[in-house]
Design a protein around this motif. Structure first.
Motif, mmCIF file in Angstrom:
data_model
loop_
_atom_site.group_PDB
_atom_site.id
_atom_site.type_symbol
_atom_site.label_atom_id
_atom_site.label_comp_id
_atom_site.label_asym_id
_atom_site.label_seq_id
_atom_site.Cartn_x
_atom_site.Cartn_y
_atom_site.Cartn_z
ATOM 1 N N UNK A 66 -14.917 16.372 -20.801
ATOM 2 C CA UNK A 66 -14.026 17.497 -21.266
ATOM 3 C C UNK A 66 -12.907 17.522 -20.367
ATOM 4 N N UNK A 67 -13.221 17.434 -18.873
ATOM 5 C CA UNK A 67 -12.069 17.481 -18.275
ATOM 6 C C UNK A 67 -10.880 16.456 -18.524
ATOM 7 N N UNK A 68 -11.355 15.091 -18.768
ATOM 8 C CA UNK A 68 -10.348 14.050 -19.068
ATOM 9 C C UNK A 68 -9.797 14.504 -20.344
ATOM 10 N N UNK A 69 -10.587 15.063 -21.410
ATOM 11 C CA UNK A 69 -9.960 15.353 -22.667
ATOM 12 C C UNK A 69 -8.656 16.380 -22.356
ATOM 13 N N UNK A 70 -8.972 17.322 -21.434
ATOM 14 C CA UNK A 70 -8.186 18.255 -20.940
ATOM 15 C C UNK A 70 -6.833 17.784 -20.478
ATOM 16 N N UNK A 71 -7.003 16.863 -19.627
ATOM 17 C CA UNK A 71 -6.242 16.081 -18.883
ATOM 18 C C UNK A 71 -5.189 15.486 -19.811
ATOM 19 N N UNK A 72 -5.585 14.736 -20.852
ATOM 20 C CA UNK A 72 -4.839 14.101 -21.591
ATOM 21 C C UNK A 72 -4.104 14.905 -22.504
ATOM 22 N N UNK A 73 -4.569 16.161 -22.789
ATOM 23 C CA UNK A 73 -3.640 17.145 -23.506
ATOM 24 C C UNK A 73 -2.448 17.823 -22.781
ATOM 25 N N UNK A 74 -2.705 17.482 -21.581
ATOM 26 C CA UNK A 74 -1.215 17.751 -20.898
ATOM 27 C C UNK A 74 -1.246 18.946 -19.959
ATOM 28 N N UNK A 75 -0.188 19.465 -19.238
ATOM 29 C CA UNK A 75 -0.125 20.512 -18.411
ATOM 30 C C UNK A 75 -0.488 21.985 -18.961
ATOM 31 N N UNK A 76 -0.431 21.935 -20.358
ATOM 32 C CA UNK A 76 -0.964 23.347 -20.633
ATOM 33 C C UNK A 76 -2.389 23.535 -20.385
ATOM 34 N N UNK A 77 -3.122 22.579 -20.066
ATOM 35 C CA UNK A 77 -4.573 22.762 -19.894
ATOM 36 C C UNK A 77 -4.875 22.859 -18.190
ATOM 37 N N UNK A 78 -3.969 22.708 -17.457
ATOM 38 C CA UNK A 78 -4.135 22.973 -15.913
ATOM 39 C C UNK A 78 -4.886 24.146 -15.528
ATOM 40 N N UNK A 79 -4.784 25.343 -16.187
ATOM 41 C CA UNK A 79 -5.503 26.491 -15.763
ATOM 42 C C UNK A 79 -7.023 26.386 -16.292
ATOM 43 N N UNK A 80 -7.381 26.003 -17.273
ATOM 44 C CA UNK A 80 -8.703 25.651 -17.778
ATOM 45 C C UNK A 80 -9.299 24.544 -17.042
ATOM 46 N N UNK A 81 -8.753 23.399 -16.667
ATOM 47 C CA UNK A 81 -9.227 22.475 -15.832
ATOM 48 C C UNK A 81 -9.448 23.192 -14.199
ATOM 49 N N UNK A 82 -8.647 24.022 -13.848
ATOM 50 C CA UNK A 82 -8.940 24.433 -12.546
ATOM 51 C C UNK A 82 -10.034 25.253 -12.795
ATOM 52 N N UNK A 83 -10.269 26.279 -13.811
ATOM 53 C CA UNK A 83 -11.353 26.941 -13.833
ATOM 54 C C UNK A 83 -12.627 26.099 -14.174
ATOM 55 N N UNK A 84 -12.653 25.147 -14.753
ATOM 56 C CA UNK A 84 -13.743 24.194 -14.875
ATOM 57 C C UNK A 84 -14.274 23.968 -13.212
ATOM 58 N N UNK A 85 -13.525 23.474 -12.478
ATOM 59 C CA UNK A 85 -13.487 22.902 -11.193
ATOM 60 C C UNK A 85 -14.219 24.145 -10.426
ATOM 61 N N UNK A 86 -13.561 25.160 -10.416
ATOM 62 C CA UNK A 86 -14.105 26.428 -9.543
ATOM 63 C C UNK A 86 -15.643 26.950 -10.127
ATOM 64 N N UNK A 87 -15.827 26.857 -11.380
ATOM 65 C CA UNK A 87 -17.069 27.121 -11.978
ATOM 66 C C UNK A 87 -18.204 26.084 -11.319
ATOM 67 N N UNK A 88 -17.710 24.996 -11.518
ATOM 68 C CA UNK A 88 -18.548 23.848 -11.008
ATOM 69 C C UNK A 88 -19.006 23.931 -9.198
ATOM 70 N N UNK A 89 -17.880 24.572 -8.853
ATOM 71 C CA UNK A 89 -18.109 24.627 -7.370
ATOM 72 C C UNK A 89 -19.024 25.643 -7.069
ATOM 73 N N UNK A 90 -18.920 26.987 -7.754
ATOM 74 C CA UNK A 90 -19.707 27.929 -7.615
ATOM 75 C C UNK A 90 -21.227 27.334 -7.908
ATOM 76 N N UNK A 91 -21.371 26.684 -8.878
ATOM 77 C CA UNK A 91 -22.666 26.034 -9.613
ATOM 78 C C UNK A 91 -23.318 25.421 -8.271
#
Length: 95
Positions: A66-91
């Motif tokens: 999912x992260x790679x898919x979002x990356x390929x979608x471009x800069x408009x997904x940066x905040x979503x990717x950041x949220x993914x990483x923050x959520x994973x960090x919390x886990x």
């Protein structure tokens, strides 16, 4: 450009694992030569290190996909990717 053999020597990651990562879409930019052999560049090596680091934290393949898919979608997904990483960090911190 590096061959899969050279990348396995540099990273310590087995060739079948690299092929699997590519097949699953975790390495978004691997190129091939005219004979179909994989060719890796510095960007690919960065992705390999990133994916292996995420796997080492226990991130599931599906989440990395999912992260790679979002990356390929471009800069408009940066905040979503950041949220993914923050959520994973919390886990991870819960463990």
């Amino acid at each position: 450009m590096l061959t899969i053999r050279k990348v396995t020597e540099l990273t310590g990651i087995a060739a079948p694992t690299l092929r699997y990562y590519e097949k699953e879409g975790l390495l978004p930019h691997v190129k091939r030569n005219e004979n179909g052999k994989r060719l890796y560049d510095e960007n690919d090596l960065s992705w390999i290190h990133f994916v292996t680091a995420l796997r080492a934290t226990g991130m599931p393949i599906a989440q990395i996909q999912k992260y790679v898919y979002l990356y390929k979608e471009g800069d408009s997904t940066i905040s979503e990717r950041k949220m993914m990483m923050l959520h994973h960090k919390k886990e991870i911190e819960k463990s």
